[in-house]
Design a protein around this motif. Structure first.
Motif, short mmCIF file in Angstrom:
data_model
loop_
_atom_site.label_atom_id
_atom_site.label_comp_id
_atom_site.label_asym_id
_atom_site.label_seq_id
_atom_site.Cartn_x
_atom_site.Cartn_y
_atom_site.Cartn_z
N LEU A 24 37.92 24.04 31.03
CA LEU A 24 38.60 22.91 30.40
C LEU A 24 38.13 22.75 28.95
N GLY A 153 41.48 6.31 34.66
CA GLY A 153 41.78 7.02 33.41
C GLY A 153 42.78 6.26 32.60
N ALA A 155 42.95 4.52 30.30
CA ALA A 155 42.12 3.67 29.45
C ALA A 155 40.86 3.36 30.26
N PRO A 156 39.76 2.96 29.59
CA PRO A 156 38.55 2.63 30.35
C PRO A 156 38.84 1.61 31.46
N GLY B 34 36.91 6.42 32.87
CA GLY B 34 37.94 6.43 31.83
C GLY B 34 37.38 6.30 30.42
N VAL B 35 36.06 6.42 30.28
CA VAL B 35 35.43 6.29 28.97
C VAL B 35 35.12 7.68 28.42
N PRO B 244 42.07 15.91 34.59
CA PRO B 244 41.15 15.62 33.49
C PRO B 244 41.51 16.42 32.24
N VAL B 245 41.27 15.83 31.09
CA VAL B 245 41.43 16.52 29.81
C VAL B 245 40.13 16.31 29.03
N ALA B 246 40.03 16.99 27.88
CA ALA B 246 38.79 16.94 27.10
C ALA B 246 39.13 17.12 25.63
N PRO B 247 38.20 16.78 24.74
CA PRO B 247 38.43 17.11 23.33
C PRO B 247 38.70 18.61 23.21
N GLN B 266 41.64 10.47 25.71
CA GLN B 266 41.61 9.84 27.03
C GLN B 266 40.97 10.82 28.01
N THR B 267 40.66 10.40 29.21
CA THR B 267 39.93 11.27 30.14
C THR B 267 40.84 12.05 31.08
N VAL B 268 42.06 11.57 31.32
CA VAL B 268 43.01 12.31 32.16
C VAL B 268 44.38 12.30 31.48
#
Lengths: 252, 329
Positions: A24, A153, A155-156, B34-35, B244-247, B266-268
């Motif tokens: 990823l 996910g 948003a926090p 989600g952070v 999930p995603v990432a920078p 975002q995280t997903v």
């Protein structure tokens, strides 16, 4: 449909899908257990996440369970990606049969009070009409659901809750709102979720909870954790206010 | 002797600039809620700017975007500016960047970026805003961290941590040496990405590298939006289950215009993924100007790893050179 439930013996269980690994990021593996939204699959994701978290390898930075996949972030200066992959493969192997463990794992149950309709849920009446229900029926069926935090996910602190009655699925708004009130409880497609803070959003707003879903300075910061079970309890406007939430509403 | 110099407990923001926010190396351990990681879009620059003023790598700095702020120093201060070239003035007098400056009380103004988009300002002691979830980085989307979870505004007071400010100083002290974190890097080399192995997206992932892409002005810390000849989104890859995603993640929305996720990702996400920009080339995206043309080139995991190691080694070498210089004064 096979039921890969807690009672299926190893012999009856459908053939296990192989876990697919994808890089990823330079410092993260994505483990894909499947490609659909499915309770049992999501339970396997949470079981695998719990197993990895319990072992707490020193290079572990983050674990992100999603519907059917799990991201594992590591310290790329401390360990090679290939070594992380080999370690994770062993965890996957040992979690085989984890269906049973996941189903048996005692999930936390969190009750969330929700004031439905009116200023709290500007889309309730229209959503009910679209579903061929009265507003009261929609409230009863929505609040009566047995939900699970499939993932957090967007948003926090935003929980994607699985377990929505399929008959209550609603398409997203064609044009998202620019402002949704914090605590708004909504349906988007076959999922239900709760907006932790004011912001734009395209889901149908049925109600609002006075609880704060996310506060970075609170311990723990998120009201919900991935894998939690969630029960909604319909409350009136008085109780909403007595629970102390600011009463600003989503503009209709 | 007169009384000790007044303590420089804070720096006052006279003008905030286009988008200036407190950042550090970001936070980990909270993605399941989600952070995201957040932090400086070019962590090398944040590290090295901190080294220039004698701070630990993880001290909070200011990330400046397109046009810098005007700041009032109430007492002698050591600071360093690193990143995109821009005009730096102290009480109206131009000063050079990329080195440790010791300044008396006065006004620092940072103008527009002449090339690139972002620069990082470190001050001895670091910006001592309250940490949230283990980091002082501003999470603009989440509204926490940094200064009240937002970009700077005129009138803000930026608290400073305990540092070793110069004792008595009447005029700026400017050393004759400086650093260049990008020395030896080809600014025109294409940005490298590892293409997805998903068969349904192989053609689109290949074509992504075949043509140039324009940086959409709607880009921000969350993602770099690219415009160009639309890539076809295969039906088989659409309407995916969120993952999930990432920078660095390369997303392909239905309109065929890719997005590269950056530090505030975002995280997903549910869009099909073309692959990822490699870690070693992500800092360059922090400097991609609106409407600039970008080119991408597919590479393999080995190249991604070698490039990352080289970047880490280069940064470490610069870090030690700085420490050596500062210690030798």
């Amino acid at each position: 449909m096979n039921d890969p439930g807690a009672n299926a013996s190893a012999a009856e269980r459908p053939p296990r899908e192989a876990v697919e690994f994808e890089a990823l990021a330079d410092d993260a593996w994505l483990l894909r257990l499947g490609e659909r939204i499915d309770e049992a699959l999501n339970a396997r994701v949470h079981a695998l996440a719990a197993r990895v978290r319990a072992q707490a390898p020193p290079w572990l930075r983050d674990l992100v369970p999603a519907y059917a996949s799990l991201a594992v972030f590591f310290d790329a200066q401390a360990i090679e990606a290939d070594a992380v992959r080999a370690w994770l493969l062993r965890q996957c192997g040992e979690t085989a049969g984890g269906d049973r463990r996941a189903a048996a794992a005692p999930a936390r149950i969190v009750e969330i009070p929700v004031a439905y309709g009116g200023e709290f849920g500007p889309d309730l009446d229209e959503a009910a009409a679209q579903l061929g229900l009265t507003a009261a029926q929609l409230v009863e069926r929505h609040s009566g659901g047995d939900y699970r935090v499939a993932m957090i996910g967007f948003a926090p602190g935003f929980p994607y809750l699985s377990g929505l009655d399929p008959a209550l699925a609603l398409p997203r708004l064609a044009t998202p709102r620019t402002q949704v009130a914090a605590g708004s409880v909504a349906i988007g497609g076959a999922q239900t979720g709760i907006y932790p803070r004011p912001g734009p959003g395209g889901w149908r707003l049925l109600g609002r909870t006075p609880l704060r879903l996310f506060d970075a300075l609170r311990e723990p910061p998120s009201l919900l954790q991935p894998g939690d079970r969630v029960r909604l309890r319909a409350i009136g406007a008085d109780e909403f206010r007595s629970l102390g939430a600011p009463a600003q509403a989503t503009p209709a | 002797m007169t009384a000790a110099a007044p303590r420089n407990e804070w720096i006052e923001v006279i003008a905030p600039g286009a988008l200036s926010c407190v950042q550090d190396l970001g936070r980990s351990g909270w993605r399941h809620l989600g952070v995201g990681r957040g932090g400086a879009l070019d962590p090398r620059c944040a590290r090295l700017a901190n080294a220039l003023v004698g701070n630990p790598a993880e001290a909070a700095v200011l990330e400046l975007t397109l046009h810098g702020p005007t700041l009032r120093l109430r007492a002698p201060t050591r600071l360093a500016l690193l990143g995109a070239p821009c005009e730096l003035r102290f009480d109206g007098r131009p000063l050079p960047a990329a080195r440790p400056l010791e300044l008396p009380a006065g006004t620092v103004s940072i103008g527009g970026m002449r090339a690139g988009v972002r620069a990082w300002l470190a001050v001895a002691g670091g910006f001592a805003v309250e940490a949230a979830l283990g980091s002082r980085a501003t999470d603009l989307r989440g509204g926490f961290g940094g200064l009240d979870g937002r970009a700077l505004r005129a009138g803000d007071r930026l608290p400073l941590g305990p540092g070793r400010p110069p004792q008595r100083i009447d005029a700026p002290r400017v050393p004759g040496w400086w650093i260049d974190p990008d020395a030896g890097l080809d600014p025109h080399a294409p940005i490298r990405y590892v293409a997805t192995a998903a068969p349904a997206l192989a053609a689109a992932a290949q074509r992504f590298g075949d043509s140039g892409w324009r940086v959409d002005p709607a880009s921000n810390r969350q993602g770099l939006r690219l415009g160009g000849e639309a890539l076809e989104t295969p039906a088989a890859a659409g309407a995916g289950v969120s993952e999930p995603v990432a920078p660095g993640t390369l997303q392909l929305p239905a309109d065929g215009q890719p997005i590269v996720l950056l530090a505030d990702a975002q995280t997903v996400g549910g869009y099909p993924r073309l692959g990822r920009v490699i870690a070693a080339d992500l800092p360059r995206l922090a400097q991609a100007r609106p409407n600039a043309k970008l080119y991408f080139r597919a590479c393999g995991e080995d190249e991604a790893r070698d490039a990352r190691r080289r970047m880490q080694a280069d940064t470490a070498r610069l870090h030690w050179a700085i420490v050596d210089r500062l210690g030798g004064r």
